[in-house]
Design an enzyme around this catalytic site. Structure first.
Site, mmCIF file in Angstrom:
data_model
loop_
_atom_site.group_PDB
_atom_site.id
_atom_site.type_symbol
_atom_site.label_atom_id
_atom_site.label_comp_id
_atom_site.label_asym_id
_atom_site.label_seq_id
_atom_site.Cartn_x
_atom_site.Cartn_y
_atom_site.Cartn_z
ATOM 1 N N THR A 42 0.822 -1.224 0.000
ATOM 2 C CA THR A 42 0.000 0.000 0.000
ATOM 3 C C THR A 42 0.850 1.265 0.000
ATOM 4 O O THR A 42 0.518 2.242 -0.673
ATOM 5 C CB THR A 42 -0.930 0.067 1.237
ATOM 6 O OG1 THR A 42 -0.236 -0.482 2.340
ATOM 7 C CG2 THR A 42 -2.224 -0.647 1.038
ATOM 8 N N VAL A 43 1.984 1.235 0.725
ATOM 9 C CA VAL A 43 2.820 2.445 0.797
ATOM 10 C C VAL A 43 3.524 2.684 -0.542
ATOM 11 O O VAL A 43 3.522 3.810 -1.075
ATOM 12 C CB VAL A 43 3.844 2.346 1.953
ATOM 13 C CG1 VAL A 43 4.722 3.582 1.980
ATOM 14 C CG2 VAL A 43 3.135 2.171 3.290
ATOM 15 N N VAL A 84 8.377 6.653 12.084
ATOM 16 C CA VAL A 84 7.699 7.018 13.342
ATOM 17 C C VAL A 84 6.579 8.005 13.044
ATOM 18 O O VAL A 84 6.820 9.088 12.509
ATOM 19 C CB VAL A 84 8.676 7.686 14.342
ATOM 20 C CG1 VAL A 84 7.976 7.940 15.677
ATOM 21 C CG2 VAL A 84 9.920 6.854 14.539
ATOM 22 N N GLY A 95 -8.444 -3.618 9.414
ATOM 23 C CA GLY A 95 -7.073 -3.589 8.878
ATOM 24 C C GLY A 95 -6.140 -2.652 9.627
ATOM 25 O O GLY A 95 -5.078 -2.296 9.119
ATOM 26 N N LYS A 108 10.745 0.872 10.834
ATOM 27 C CA LYS A 108 11.099 1.150 12.241
ATOM 28 C C LYS A 108 11.848 -0.021 12.874
ATOM 29 O O LYS A 108 12.740 0.179 13.704
ATOM 30 C CB LYS A 108 9.832 1.447 13.048
ATOM 31 C CG LYS A 108 8.916 0.234 13.134
ATOM 32 C CD LYS A 108 7.490 0.481 13.361
ATOM 33 C CE LYS A 108 6.755 -0.771 12.902
ATOM 34 N NZ LYS A 108 5.412 -0.648 12.553
ATOM 35 N N GLU A 110 -1.544 -4.846 12.892
ATOM 36 C CA GLU A 110 -0.555 -5.499 12.033
ATOM 37 C C GLU A 110 -0.852 -7.000 12.015
ATOM 38 O O GLU A 110 -1.697 -7.490 12.767
ATOM 39 C CB GLU A 110 0.849 -5.250 12.569
ATOM 40 C CG GLU A 110 1.147 -3.771 12.687
ATOM 41 C CD GLU A 110 2.450 -3.345 12.055
ATOM 42 O OE1 GLU A 110 3.353 -4.174 11.934
ATOM 43 O OE2 GLU A 110 2.542 -2.164 11.682
ATOM 44 N N LYS A 123 9.394 2.542 17.942
ATOM 45 C CA LYS A 123 9.338 3.949 17.518
ATOM 46 C C LYS A 123 9.958 4.850 18.596
ATOM 47 O O LYS A 123 10.693 5.785 18.298
ATOM 48 C CB LYS A 123 7.886 4.345 17.244
ATOM 49 C CG LYS A 123 7.301 3.606 16.030
ATOM 50 C CD LYS A 123 5.798 3.752 15.943
ATOM 51 C CE LYS A 123 5.224 2.989 14.765
ATOM 52 N NZ LYS A 123 3.763 2.852 14.808
ATOM 53 N N GLU A 149 11.851 9.409 7.947
ATOM 54 C CA GLU A 149 10.738 10.144 8.560
ATOM 55 C C GLU A 149 9.494 9.275 8.740
ATOM 56 O O GLU A 149 8.755 9.400 9.731
ATOM 57 C CB GLU A 149 10.392 11.357 7.677
ATOM 58 C CG GLU A 149 9.335 12.271 8.231
ATOM 59 C CD GLU A 149 9.754 12.887 9.556
ATOM 60 O OE1 GLU A 149 10.646 13.743 9.556
ATOM 61 O OE2 GLU A 149 9.191 12.495 10.604
ATOM 62 N N ILE A 202 3.370 12.499 10.455
ATOM 63 C CA ILE A 202 3.819 13.516 11.427
ATOM 64 C C ILE A 202 5.330 13.724 11.251
ATOM 65 O O ILE A 202 6.100 12.777 11.408
ATOM 66 C CB ILE A 202 3.552 13.056 12.879
ATOM 67 C CG1 ILE A 202 2.060 12.786 13.081
ATOM 68 C CG2 ILE A 202 4.063 14.078 13.875
ATOM 69 C CD1 ILE A 202 1.735 12.255 14.477
HETATM 70 N N1 HSE Z 1 0.662 -0.837 13.462
HETATM 71 C C1 HSE Z 1 0.945 0.549 13.554
HETATM 72 C C2 HSE Z 1 -0.192 1.241 14.273
HETATM 73 C C3 HSE Z 1 1.130 1.241 12.244
HETATM 74 O O1 HSE Z 1 -1.192 0.615 14.615
HETATM 75 O O2 HSE Z 1 -0.068 2.427 14.503
HETATM 76 C C4 HSE Z 1 2.480 1.061 11.612
HETATM 77 O O3 HSE Z 1 3.498 1.624 12.374
#
Ligand code: HSE
Length: 437
Positions: A14-15, A134, A189, A107, A192, A207, A131, A138
């Site tokens: 997706t990213v 984390v 979704g 991360k 993870e 993070k 960037e 943001i």
């Molecule tokens: N699984 C993470 C969350 C997202 O629920 O914020 C990816 O870092």
């Protein structure tokens, strides 16, 4: 003619797909802002035939991420495969060792190998930008590394996991049980693949380890973090917090103390009127306390394709502009080892919920054990749930909720161990630390 920045992307989930779409959409604006075009010239993923809703025709396809990392027609290797081991680790090492810049959203890789990779980037001259690792959209890495380069930071804390914040928000607003909210998070979704990683606080810890390094100039060290998740939190805790003017959030906190740097992840009570307490659902937030400017809070989307791609692209744009900052804000050789403040010596207020046997003297015994540890109580409430049946009211058990003034973790643990030996309670005590904010 100005040379385009040539980018290779490894990982088209997706990213990756959102990144390619954004680069295409923003091509002209990026060229204007960076002084040169950004072109994605090569990609690599597991399955070539899959429909990702993006046009890959003009990009060279690689089956093997190492070959892409080694390719001499790219300037930047974008790693979006994830995981702290291979292929991500070796591919990033290869790209850095061939003098390329690396942009990653990984991360886990940074939490485990960040310092080593930063040293490689320094040695061979490429950038290592992360960037997106984390808080996704943001810009907290740049805020710490560049925006606050001249500030003395004494604490940083944040909601760094959207899944946990979503679960806690639903539990609080709808009085639902943890397990039901987790199921919904999985269905939508947000969680993870392995929900344990999110709900037991490990995602937040990875993070936090990166943020602590940036804030305090220390080596990234996930093992220095005390970690507790949210799976034991009950709707009763959220209701009790609410009655007392608090909200419960899973926070990652790193703070300078006279004993060293305390790094911890745990459910935390924060005052309802604080900025961080307003953050609901999957949204993330980070607050930085630095001399003269605290609190500084950044709030925004912390996960998802578009939010993560936004951060990845800003890192690529930095490379296109020729901006180069050492990955952790100072040369890796200058990063110090973490002087870890032991959790037992943590000091603060505590919320404690015990299930007391409903007989004369139970509450007095609990209060006595706390007094023995010189724990001062702000409040103690023993109350049956509304509508509790007669047999529970007579001779059953009853929740006792205590709020302490500032005390130490060690004192709380010792007092609760003594209460346990007294056999005036049943089940495990629920303990939630209160963070001043
Ligand atoms: N699984 C993470 C969350 C997202 O629920 O914020 C990816 O870092």
């Amino acid at each position: 003619m100005v040379q385009a920045l040539r980018v290779g992307v490894a990982g088209l989930g997706t990213v990756g797909a959102a990144l390619i779409a954004q680069v295409t959409r923003q091509h002209a604006a990026l060229a204007a802002r960076c002084g040169r075009p950004i072109d994605i010239v090569a990609v690599c993923a597991r399955s070539k035939g899959k429909d990702r809703g993006i046009d890959l025709k003009k990009m060279k396809w690689f089956d093997d991420p190492f070959e892409l990392a080694n390719a001499d027609n790219i300037d930047v290797f974008v790693e979006l495969m994830g995981g702290s081991g291979d292929p991500a680790k070796s591919a990033v090492e290869t790209a850095l060792a061939t003098g390329k810049s690396v942009v990653t959203a990984n991360k886990a890789l940074l939490a485990k190998h960040g310092v080593k990779l930063a040293a490689l980037a320094e040695k061979y001259g490429g950038a290592l930008n992360y960037e997106a690792a984390v808080g996704a959209a943001i810009p907290i890495v740049k805020t710490l590394r560049e925006g606050l380069a001249g500030n003395d930071i004494h604490r940083i804390y944040g909601i760094l996991n959207g899944t946990c914040n979503y679960i806690l928000t639903r539990m609080e607003q709808e009085g639902l049980a943890f397990a039901d909210c987790l199921k919904d998070a999985q269905r939508l979704g947000y969680a993870e693949a392995d929900p344990t990683f999110d709900i037991e606080g490990h995602d937040t810890a990875q993070k936090l380890s990166i943020l602590a390094s940036l804030a305090f100039g220390t080596k990234v060290d996930e093992s220095a973090i005390y970690v507790e998740g949210i799976s034991s939190i009950a709707p009763a805790d959220l209701a009790a917090a609410d009655e007392r003017g608090y909200r419960v959030k899973l926070l990652g906190v790193a703070v300078k103390t006279p004993k060293g740097i305390e790094q911890r992840v745990h459910p935390t009570m924060v005052r309802k009127d604080s900025a961080i307490a307003q953050v609901m659902g999957v949204t993330n937030a980070v607050t930085v306390d630095a001399v003269g400017i605290n609190p500084l809070t950044l709030i925004g989307p912390g996960a998802g394709g578009a939010a993560t791609a936004s951060a990845v692209l800003s890192d690529i744009a930095d490379v296109a502009r020729g901006l180069r900052v050492t990955p952790f804000g100072q040369p890796t050789a200058r990063l110090s080892g973490v002087q870890k403040a032991p959790m037992q010596r943590h000091e603060g207020g505590y919320y404690i919920r015990l299930q007391a046997r409903d007989k004369p003297g139970s509450a007095a015994t609990i209060a006595k054990r706390l007094a023995e540890q010189e724990i001062s109580l702000e409040s103690i409430v023993q109350r049956h749930a509304k509508g509790a049946p007669e047999h529970v009211v007579k001779g059953g058990s009853v929740p006792v909720i205590l709020l302490t003034y500032a005390t130490s973790e060690d004192a709380v643990r010792k007092a609760l161990a003594a209460v346990g030996r007294d056999k005036v309670t049943s089940g495990r005590p629920q303990v939630i630390r209160i963070e001043k904010n």
